[in-house]
Design a protein around this motif. Sequence first.
Motif, mmCIF file in Angstrom:
data_model
loop_
_atom_site.group_PDB
_atom_site.id
_atom_site.type_symbol
_atom_site.label_atom_id
_atom_site.label_comp_id
_atom_site.label_asym_id
_atom_site.label_seq_id
_atom_site.Cartn_x
_atom_site.Cartn_y
_atom_site.Cartn_z
ATOM 1 N N ALA A 1 0.816 -1.213 0.000
ATOM 2 C CA ALA A 1 0.000 0.000 0.000
ATOM 3 C C ALA A 1 0.851 1.265 0.000
ATOM 4 C CB ALA A 1 -0.922 0.004 1.213
ATOM 5 N N ARG A 2 2.091 1.174 0.472
ATOM 6 C CA ARG A 2 2.953 2.348 0.502
ATOM 7 C C ARG A 2 3.555 2.665 -0.860
ATOM 8 N NH1 ARG A 2 6.309 2.236 6.231
ATOM 9 N NH2 ARG A 2 4.465 2.293 7.600
ATOM 10 N N GLY A 3 3.576 1.682 -1.738
ATOM 11 C CA GLY A 3 4.004 1.912 -3.108
ATOM 12 C C GLY A 3 5.493 1.902 -3.326
ATOM 13 N N VAL A 4 5.856 2.217 -4.563
ATOM 14 C CA VAL A 4 7.258 2.292 -4.976
ATOM 15 C C VAL A 4 7.498 3.634 -5.647
ATOM 16 C CG1 VAL A 4 7.595 -0.203 -5.224
ATOM 17 C CG2 VAL A 4 6.695 1.116 -7.158
ATOM 18 N N VAL A 5 8.745 4.060 -5.639
ATOM 19 C CA VAL A 5 9.094 5.351 -6.229
ATOM 20 C C VAL A 5 10.394 5.211 -7.003
ATOM 21 C CG1 VAL A 5 10.356 6.085 -4.148
ATOM 22 C CG2 VAL A 5 9.495 7.818 -5.746
ATOM 23 N N THR A 6 10.528 6.008 -8.056
ATOM 24 C CA THR A 6 11.786 6.058 -8.787
ATOM 25 C C THR A 6 11.936 7.412 -9.448
ATOM 26 O OG1 THR A 6 13.256 4.794 -10.228
ATOM 27 C CG2 THR A 6 11.051 5.247 -11.075
ATOM 28 N N HIS A 7 13.131 7.648 -9.979
ATOM 29 C CA HIS A 7 13.378 8.837 -10.801
ATOM 30 C C HIS A 7 13.924 8.348 -12.133
ATOM 31 C CE1 HIS A 7 17.684 8.439 -9.688
ATOM 32 N NE2 HIS A 7 17.215 8.181 -8.483
ATOM 33 N N SER A 8 13.372 8.853 -13.223
ATOM 34 C CA SER A 8 13.727 8.331 -14.545
ATOM 35 C C SER A 8 13.299 9.306 -15.629
ATOM 36 C CB SER A 8 13.047 6.980 -14.775
ATOM 37 O OG SER A 8 13.103 6.595 -16.131
ATOM 38 N N SER A 9 14.098 9.359 -16.708
ATOM 39 C CA SER A 9 13.753 10.212 -17.846
ATOM 40 C C SER A 9 12.715 9.577 -18.751
ATOM 41 C CB SER A 9 15.006 10.533 -18.666
ATOM 42 O OG SER A 9 15.551 9.338 -19.215
ATOM 43 N N GLY A 10 12.364 8.317 -18.511
ATOM 44 C CA GLY A 10 11.317 7.770 -19.354
ATOM 45 C C GLY A 10 11.111 6.279 -19.355
ATOM 46 N N ASN A 11 12.069 5.518 -19.852
ATOM 47 C CA ASN A 11 11.830 4.094 -20.044
ATOM 48 C C ASN A 11 11.697 3.332 -18.724
ATOM 49 O OD1 ASN A 11 11.683 4.215 -22.829
ATOM 50 N ND2 ASN A 11 13.842 3.760 -23.152
ATOM 51 N N HIS A 12 12.548 3.626 -17.751
ATOM 52 C CA HIS A 12 12.401 2.971 -16.442
ATOM 53 C C HIS A 12 11.114 3.425 -15.775
ATOM 54 C CE1 HIS A 12 13.396 1.091 -12.653
ATOM 55 N NE2 HIS A 12 13.334 2.253 -12.025
ATOM 56 N N ALA A 13 10.758 4.686 -15.989
ATOM 57 C CA ALA A 13 9.505 5.197 -15.436
ATOM 58 C C ALA A 13 8.319 4.389 -15.951
ATOM 59 C CB ALA A 13 9.337 6.672 -15.804
ATOM 60 N N GLN A 14 8.283 4.172 -17.244
ATOM 61 C CA GLN A 14 7.195 3.390 -17.831
ATOM 62 C C GLN A 14 7.224 1.950 -17.333
ATOM 63 O OE1 GLN A 14 6.566 4.095 -22.225
ATOM 64 N NE2 GLN A 14 8.420 5.307 -21.952
ATOM 65 N N ALA A 15 8.418 1.382 -17.280
ATOM 66 C CA ALA A 15 8.561 -0.019 -16.894
ATOM 67 C C ALA A 15 8.103 -0.252 -15.463
ATOM 68 C CB ALA A 15 10.017 -0.454 -17.064
#
Length: 360
Positions: free
Chosen positions: A99-113
């Motif tokens: 429920a707390r989720g996941v977070v990342t920083h990305s210019s695009g492809n990792h963000a989508q993935a």
Amino acid sequence: MASTDEVLTLASVQEAHKLIKPFIHLTPVLTSSYINTLASTPQTAESLSQTQWSGHPPAKPVLRIHFKCENFQRIGAFKARGAFHAIERLKQSPDFDPARGVVTHSSGNHAQALSLAARESNIPAYIVMPTISNPSKVSATRGYGAQITFSGPTAPEREAAAQKIIDEKGAVLIPPYDHPHIIAGQGTAALELLSQVPRPLDAIITPCGGGGLLSGTALACSESKTKVFGAEPEFEGADDGKRGYYSGRRIESVKSLTIGDGLRTPVGRIPWGIIYERRLVDGMFSVTEGEIKQAMRLVFERLKVVVEPSAVVGLAVALFNEEFRRVVEREGGEEGWDLGVVFSGGNVDLGALGGLFGGE
């Protein structure tokens, strides 16, 4: 997630592949007799005239290229491999609260993935994206249900924005490249490639941004005779991996607006350990923006597939980097090399594509 000091091996990549096979595509391997002929043709004296090789006899490599088409992967890029592996490994942790989720920083492809992988497990995804991100990648990331926060373009700015979300939501950080679960997942592309080509590959070359794909590929090849090389744009210092590799010091900051937007990040600490400190990568090479464009056009016209600029830097090295071509000539001899080239993704904005070639 597991400790970032986890020791990675070929077995790590093999185990990752078993875990993610239900979630990813087995992407095809393509070949082109035309591109092989072109790559095996010496460059002209004119094309070498503005380089350090001016006045030298051109290299005469023999190349048979096998393209691993991760542009056909889910979300259109190899990043799906690492993201699904990270999510599946995270779900195995008794301390993880979905429920707390996941977070990342990305210019695009990792963000989508990561957005896709999280959605399929009903986990909230919080994505920090630079304001200069490709609009099509922003739109696709939002389409997978992620909550997007924009930040400045540098790694410290993106990391600070991600940390704020961690503090507020309790989300777990899944970085784009600097984590063992990501690296092991990315290495599965090379693991497949090695089994898909009917004869042993002499070498594999991949793009290098943060180094997740390159270091994962090195692990996949670590118990074989297949050499591994990295490819980068040289524009505005985007070839940090190459410069660090040959100076013996990891470069921690990159500011470049190369058209290879997926390669604007510095090599991460864990990938650097595999690439340089463990010496699992045999060399690094860079190419110009013009050479990237030429390689991209060639792929469109001859292979009839859509790739983004970041995806073709390996092919550009094989076609234009005289230093690499001399390595092939010297070590491959008359028989030459079977070379694997990983097309990392195909998420290109059509409007930007017109801009790339509109003035030609």
